[in-house]
Write an enzyme that holds these catalytic residues in place. Structure first.
Site, short mmCIF file in Angstrom:
data_model
loop_
_atom_site.label_atom_id
_atom_site.label_comp_id
_atom_site.label_asym_id
_atom_site.label_seq_id
_atom_site.Cartn_x
_atom_site.Cartn_y
_atom_site.Cartn_z
N TYR A 26 49.97 58.46 48.75
CA TYR A 26 48.70 58.30 49.45
C TYR A 26 47.78 59.45 49.10
CZ TYR A 26 48.36 54.32 52.53
OH TYR A 26 48.19 53.05 53.01
N GLU A 74 44.01 59.58 50.12
CA GLU A 74 42.64 59.34 50.58
C GLU A 74 41.77 60.57 50.31
OE1 GLU A 74 44.86 57.81 53.07
OE2 GLU A 74 43.66 56.18 53.97
N ASP A 108 26.01 45.36 36.17
CA ASP A 108 27.44 45.07 36.28
C ASP A 108 27.89 44.68 34.87
OD1 ASP A 108 29.90 43.87 36.53
OD2 ASP A 108 29.39 42.69 38.31
N THR A 144 34.55 46.22 35.60
CA THR A 144 35.99 46.12 35.76
C THR A 144 36.58 46.87 34.58
OG1 THR A 144 35.95 44.01 34.58
CG2 THR A 144 36.02 43.92 36.99
N LYS A 173 38.72 43.64 31.26
CA LYS A 173 38.26 42.55 30.38
C LYS A 173 38.21 43.06 28.94
CE LYS A 173 35.83 40.13 34.10
NZ LYS A 173 35.55 41.00 35.26
N ARG A 233 43.95 45.88 35.75
CA ARG A 233 42.98 45.23 36.63
C ARG A 233 42.41 46.29 37.56
NH1 ARG A 233 43.55 39.49 36.38
NH2 ARG A 233 41.95 39.38 37.98
N1 DSN Z 1 36.54 36.22 37.19
C1 DSN Z 1 35.73 36.94 36.25
C2 DSN Z 1 35.37 36.10 35.07
O1 DSN Z 1 36.17 35.26 34.72
O2 DSN Z 1 34.33 36.30 34.47
C3 DSN Z 1 34.54 37.50 36.90
O3 DSN Z 1 34.97 38.34 37.92
#
Ligand code: DSN
Length: 418
Positions: free
Chosen positions: A45, A47, A196, A222, A225, A231
């Site tokens: 933990y 925080e 984003d 994120t 990707k 993730r």
């Molecule tokens: N789920 C993602 C996508 O497939 O683009 C977006 O968060």
């Protein structure tokens, strides 16, 4: 050992290895990322932030998180990075909180045109907490910058949002910055600019597209990707006035304890993306995506064209089937895609007129341009027939391409940390 779960993980490993993964938001992180993420760091933990924790015993995780922060800052050329968001949605939640108040107006892309749930959908917190207004794409499926200028004046938003889930073209962040500045000068207002970049973070990191951190007040992302990490979420900024607000918007406002095992995975992925070979990987992703899109177009399919890692195909127009049916048909021959709404789509979201195709994952396993073109021919042939006798050889061909690629559990990528 939990046999049931172990068996299911093995089953999923086989599924991932067997087929061709073309979901544009997925990728295969390295063994180093997975091992960091599956480590005992999950026990701790912590925080707070490095050096300012609410628990004892944080000396080691402080170093882990500091490494992740420093590498993210270096990768994207920013003064501030918060690596704690558990996901892109939570990063967006915190970013809004740091810049605007409930009820404030936000101008974002129409969801059907490739926005995200957290970009104003009524079924997400975003559409409930803030007053979202939307800009549509132009008839050519591209951002209509002239229309943006008009809408900025009409809506007078507190925040302008760019960055999309299914947009296949370059985004002119510099032009957006100019439009916002001109609008503010005309109206005597201050409009925040947020991007984003979840889908294109890897392309940005490799320098193959302009870096939104140069123009936006806050950039969220994120990490899994095109960036090919675990993730998770990420917030970046060069607006010093926002640093403290962003930190407290993540913790304690949006989240409690950070996931230090995931943050360790992020640090590993950032070090891999900092290695020169990452740019070569991203170049291959772009070439493969272009090759598949071009081949499908040659075969007569209505595709969007592409300038990044993904493109859209209007399967309703090209083959007379819905996106949902195309997704199911391709799934039956070992090719995974997702149905996708298209600009001015007449189908409901549950069916959609299109599919989205991306090459970040397949390229990580070794896909080359010749194979990307062969995949296009398989997709085209499969979407033209329902006959199982014709689909069977296409399935064999798809599976044999995937068989020639690397096992997803054995992937190692060069890193600056080695
Ligand atoms: N789920 C993602 C996508 O497939 O683009 C977006 O968060």
């Amino acid at each position: 050992m939990d046999r049931e779960i172990v068996n299911l993980i093995e089953e999923e490993r086989k599924r991932q290895n067997k087929g061709i993964e073309l979901i544009a938001s997925e990728n295969y992180p390295s063994r180093a990322v997975i091992s960091a993420q599956g480590s005992i760091l999950t026990d701790k933990y912590a925080e707070g932030y490095p050096g300012r924790r609410y628990y004892g015993g944080c000396e080691v995780v402080d170093q882990v998180e500091t490494l992740a922060i420093e590498r993210a800052k270096r990768l994207f050329g920013v003064g501030y990075a918060n690596v704690q968001p558990h996901s892109g949605s939570q990063a967006n939640f915190a970013a809004y909180r740091a810049m605007i108040e409930p009820g404030d107006r936000v101008l974002a892309l129409t969801l059907d045109d490739g926005g995200h749930l957290t970009h104003g959908s009524n079924v997400s917190f975003s559409g409930n907490l803030y007053e979202f207004h939307f800009y549509p794409l132009g008839e050519d499926g591209r951002i209509d910058y002239d229309r943006l200028a008009v809408l900025l004046d009409e809506v007078n938003p507190a925040l302008f949002l760019a960055g999309y889930s299914a947009y296949p073209f370059e985004i002119d962040f510099a032009r957006m910055r100019r439009l916002i500045d001109e609008h503010d000068a005309r109206k005597g207002t201050h409009t925040y600019f947020m991007v984003d970049m979840a889908h294109i973070a890897g392309i940005v990191a490799s320098g193959l597209t302009d870096n939104p951190c140069r123009y936006a007040d806050v950039v969220t992302s994120t990490t899994h990707k095109t960036l090919r990490g675990p993730r998770g979420g990420l917030i970046l900024s060069n607006n010093e006035a926002l640093y403290k607000k962003l930190n407290s918007a993540v913790f304690p406002y949006a989240q409690g304890g950070p996931l230090e095992h995931v943050i360790a995975g992020k640090a590993v992925a950032f070090a891999e993306a900092l290695h020169p070979s990452f740019k070569a990987y991203m170049e291959r992703v772009l070439r493969n995506t272009y090759a598949c899109s071009e081949e499908l177009e040659k075969l007569g399919a209505a595709v969007s064209g592409t300038e990044n890692h993904l493109f859209l195909c209007n399967v309703l127009k090209s083959y007379g089937i819905t996106g949902k049916d195309a997704q199911i048909r391709l799934g039956s021959i070992g090719i995974t895609v997702n149905k996708n709404m298209l600009h001015a789509d007449t189908m409901p979201p549950s069916k959609a007129s299109g599919i989205r195709i991306g090459f970040a994952a397949a390229t990580s396993r070794g896909c080359d341009e010749k194979e990307a073109r062969a995949i296009a021919r398989i997709i085209d042939a499969a979407l033209r027939t329902e006959d199982p006798a014709k689909l069977e050889p296409l399935k064999e061909e798809a599976l044999s391409i995937a068989k020639g690629w690397k096992d997803i559990a054995s992937l190692d990528y060069p890193s600056i940390a080695e």
